[in-house]
Scaffold this motif. Structure first.
Motif, PDB file in Angstrom:
ATOM      1  N   ALA A   1      66.046  48.828  46.716  1.00 38.44           N
ATOM      2  CA  ALA A   1      64.879  48.305  47.312  1.00 38.44           C
ATOM      3  C   ALA A   1      63.656  48.534  46.334  1.00 38.44           C
ATOM      4  CB  ALA A   1      64.485  49.223  48.501  1.00 38.44           C
ATOM      5  N   PRO A   2      62.999  47.501  46.251  1.00 37.58           N
ATOM      6  CA  PRO A   2      62.064  47.405  45.095  1.00 37.58           C
ATOM      7  C   PRO A   2      60.759  48.341  45.393  1.00 37.58           C
ATOM      8  CG  PRO A   2      62.609  45.013  45.711  1.00 37.58           C
ATOM      9  CD  PRO A   2      63.252  46.023  46.649  1.00 37.58           C
ATOM     10  N   GLN A   3      60.512  48.420  46.674  1.00 38.32           N
ATOM     11  CA  GLN A   3      59.630  49.693  47.330  1.00 38.32           C
ATOM     12  C   GLN A   3      60.094  50.919  46.628  1.00 38.32           C
ATOM     13  OE1 GLN A   3      61.222  47.468  48.975  1.00 38.32           O
ATOM     14  NE2 GLN A   3      59.868  46.723  50.746  1.00 38.32           N
ATOM     15  N   LEU A   4      61.214  51.260  46.699  1.00 38.96           N
ATOM     16  CA  LEU A   4      61.697  52.750  46.170  1.00 38.96           C
ATOM     17  C   LEU A   4      61.463  52.768  44.965  1.00 38.96           C
ATOM     18  CD1 LEU A   4      63.441  55.239  46.488  1.00 38.96           C
ATOM     19  CD2 LEU A   4      65.305  53.834  45.812  1.00 38.96           C
ATOM     20  N   ILE A   5      61.723  51.866  43.870  1.00 44.79           N
ATOM     21  CA  ILE A   5      61.648  51.688  42.445  1.00 44.79           C
ATOM     22  C   ILE A   5      60.051  52.050  42.182  1.00 44.79           C
ATOM     23  CG2 ILE A   5      61.660  50.654  40.516  1.00 44.79           C
ATOM     24  CD1 ILE A   5      64.262  49.006  41.693  1.00 44.79           C
ATOM     25  N   ASP A   6      59.219  51.279  42.835  1.00 45.81           N
ATOM     26  CA  ASP A   6      57.816  51.337  42.503  1.00 45.81           C
ATOM     27  C   ASP A   6      57.180  52.549  42.898  1.00 45.81           C
ATOM     28  OD1 ASP A   6      57.744  48.677  41.766  1.00 45.81           O
ATOM     29  OD2 ASP A   6      56.987  47.829  43.703  1.00 45.81           O
ATOM     30  N   ALA A   7      57.670  53.243  44.134  1.00 46.79           N
ATOM     31  CA  ALA A   7      57.232  54.614  44.490  1.00 46.79           C
ATOM     32  C   ALA A   7      57.630  55.607  43.491  1.00 46.79           C
ATOM     33  CB  ALA A   7      57.473  54.874  45.926  1.00 46.79           C
ATOM     34  N   LEU A   8      59.072  55.704  43.049  1.00 42.63           N
ATOM     35  CA  LEU A   8      59.527  56.370  42.300  1.00 42.63           C
ATOM     36  C   LEU A   8      58.845  56.332  40.948  1.00 42.63           C
ATOM     37  CD1 LEU A   8      61.389  58.860  41.513  1.00 42.63           C
ATOM     38  CD2 LEU A   8      63.344  57.145  41.430  1.00 42.63           C
ATOM     39  N   SER A   9      58.754  55.279  40.318  1.00 39.04           N
ATOM     40  CA  SER A   9      58.178  55.288  38.929  1.00 39.04           C
ATOM     41  C   SER A   9      57.070  55.675  38.908  1.00 39.04           C
ATOM     42  CB  SER A   9      58.490  53.734  38.534  1.00 39.04           C
ATOM     43  OG  SER A   9      57.804  52.692  39.288  1.00 39.04           O
ATOM     44  N   SER A  10      56.096  55.294  39.836  1.00 40.65           N
ATOM     45  CA  SER A  10      54.637  55.468  39.938  1.00 40.65           C
ATOM     46  C   SER A  10      54.511  57.160  39.951  1.00 40.65           C
ATOM     47  CB  SER A  10      53.896  54.845  41.086  1.00 40.65           C
ATOM     48  OG  SER A  10      53.916  53.604  40.997  1.00 40.65           O
ATOM     49  N   PHE A  11      55.319  57.701  40.667  1.00 39.57           N
ATOM     50  CA  PHE A  11      55.364  59.216  40.925  1.00 39.57           C
ATOM     51  C   PHE A  11      55.719  60.084  39.480  1.00 39.57           C
ATOM     52  CE2 PHE A  11      57.426  63.353  41.846  1.00 39.57           C
ATOM     53  CZ  PHE A  11      56.529  63.991  42.642  1.00 39.57           C
TER      54      PHE A  11
END
Length: 313
Positions: A299-309
């Motif tokens: 899921a792209p949203q997972l990647i975005d949330a994790l990488s930002s964190f």
């Protein structure tokens, strides 16, 4: 414990933005083997994420030998992080994949050993001059392991992906109440009481043998001593809780329980994400098919949330 890179050190391009090499960590009784993935073309130190797989025979890539086919969820996640400029280590835990040494049979495995191994990885990554921010991300049972290892290993931040908010005891008693007739439920409760007291038992009715096989009882005894809510509440670092809305194994209430135990943690619900981190509708047939579809992206949203964190100051 001694940390070493396996020889020879072969740089293998997995994409234009990442390179991988095998790594290993010597632990009591043997070694565990994994994969380091680092972003190419990035100068200076980079953040690193230690990824830990789910329960049972689940390998470094997120694939289980008890499932039909592969999903490659953790491999895909590591590759996505590399494209974001984030390094990662993912490894086969004791008794799984390349780490399936003869000494680590079912009766020799303990949850505490998994926590100890993850802690050792974190301490060695902390001393590696190539890396800046150190984060551990655990998936499923790996979330509980991460929450305890992060505290012991000195991580800068901790990520729990699809982690249960209930203890093993609560989960087993709930499942057995739903699935068993009263007489057999009473037998399950009896066995659980014995295990919680630290005692194994050979008095296991055949219908319960798949859950309470004597070979796995030492692992259950170890697991029964841990509570995910207490573990996350004890963390004194930034914590991210990630939960999929179509996860058929771990529910939104679990993520809510974790968030309530750690009010400062950030909870992000990924709409349409299932337990193996893929965007799949709440349909049993499609869900089952996704567990054997490695081409389905994370899921792209997972990647975005994790990488930002991970990159947060």
């Amino acid at each position: 414990m001694r940390f070493k890179f396996m020889l020879p050190l072969l740089m293998v391009s997995v994409s234009a933005l990442a390179a991988q090499r095998p790594v290993s960590l010597e632990v009591a009784g043997g070694a565990v083997y994994g994969t380091e993935l680092t972003p190419d073309g990035v100068s200076g130190k980079v953040p690193v994420v230690l990824l830990h797989a789910d329960a049972g025979p689940t390998d470094r890539d997120g694939n289980s030998t008890t499932q039909f086919g592969a999903n490659d969820a953790l491999r895909l996640l590591a590759e996505a992080l590399a494209k974001k400029g984030i390094a990662s280590i993912r490894y086969d835990k004791r008794g799984v994949g390349a780490s399936a040494l003869p000494v680590w049979k079912d009766e020799n495995l303990r949850l505490d050993d998994y926590i100890g191994d993850a802690t050792a990885w974190l301490k060695k990554l902390r001393s590696d001059a190539r890396f800046s921010r150190l984060v551990m991300a655990g998936h499923g049972e790996g979330a509980l392991i991460a929450s305890e290892a992060c505290a012991q290993g000195g991580a800068d931040a901790c990520v729990l992906i699809a982690g249960t908010g209930r203890s093993v005891e609560e989960l087993l008693r709930e499942q057995m109440k739903e699935q068993l007739p009263p007489p057999m439920q009473a037998e399950s409760d009896r066995i659980l009481d014995e295990l919680k007291a630290g005692n194994t038992t050979n008095n296991v009715p055949p219908p319960l043998m798949s859950v309470y096989n004597p070979d796995v009882q030492p692992y259950l005894i170890s697991a029964l001593q841990h509570d995910p809510r207490k573990a996350i509440a004890a963390l004194r670092m930034p914590v991210l809780i990630l939960q999929g809305s179509t996860d058929m194994q771990v529910k939104a209430d679990d993520a809510k329980a974790l968030a309530e135990a750690a009010p400062k943690a950030r909870l992000v619900t990924i709409d349409g994400m299932n337990h193996i981190l893929k965007l799949v509708p709440d349909d049993e047939a499609q869900q089952m098919n996704s567990y054997a579809t490695p081409t389905l992206p994370v899921a792209p949203q997972l990647i975005d949330a994790l990488s930002s964190f991970v990159k947060a100051p």
